[in-house]
Design a protein around this motif. Structure first.
Motif: not given
Length: 66
Positions: A45-53, A55-60
């Motif tokens: 879960l920690s890895t998944a949340w890090t990857n998602w964050s 991804w959102f930073l790249v989109l931003d």
């Protein structure tokens, strides 16, 4: 000491005491299962949340400012 043994024996004879003991054992098993599941899945879960964050930073960063 005899009073303690008498109290424990009375508790064991009563149906409410037996039911309470069973519920406490069940609660302990459930809590242990939840703790085990969170511990097992925690790293993933920690890895998944890090990857998602990330991804959102790249989109931003890719969004035009205005």
């Amino acid at each position: 000491m005899k009073a303690f043994v008498a109290n424990v024996s009375a508790f064991a004879r009563e149906e409410d005491g037996v039911a309470l003991s069973e519920y406490l054992v069940l609660l302990g098993l459930l809590v242990g299962g939840v703790i085990g599941a969170v511990t097992t899945a925690g790293g993933s879960l920690s890895t998944a949340w890090t990857n998602w964050s990330g991804w959102f930073l790249v989109l931003d960063d890719a969004t035009p400012a205005g």
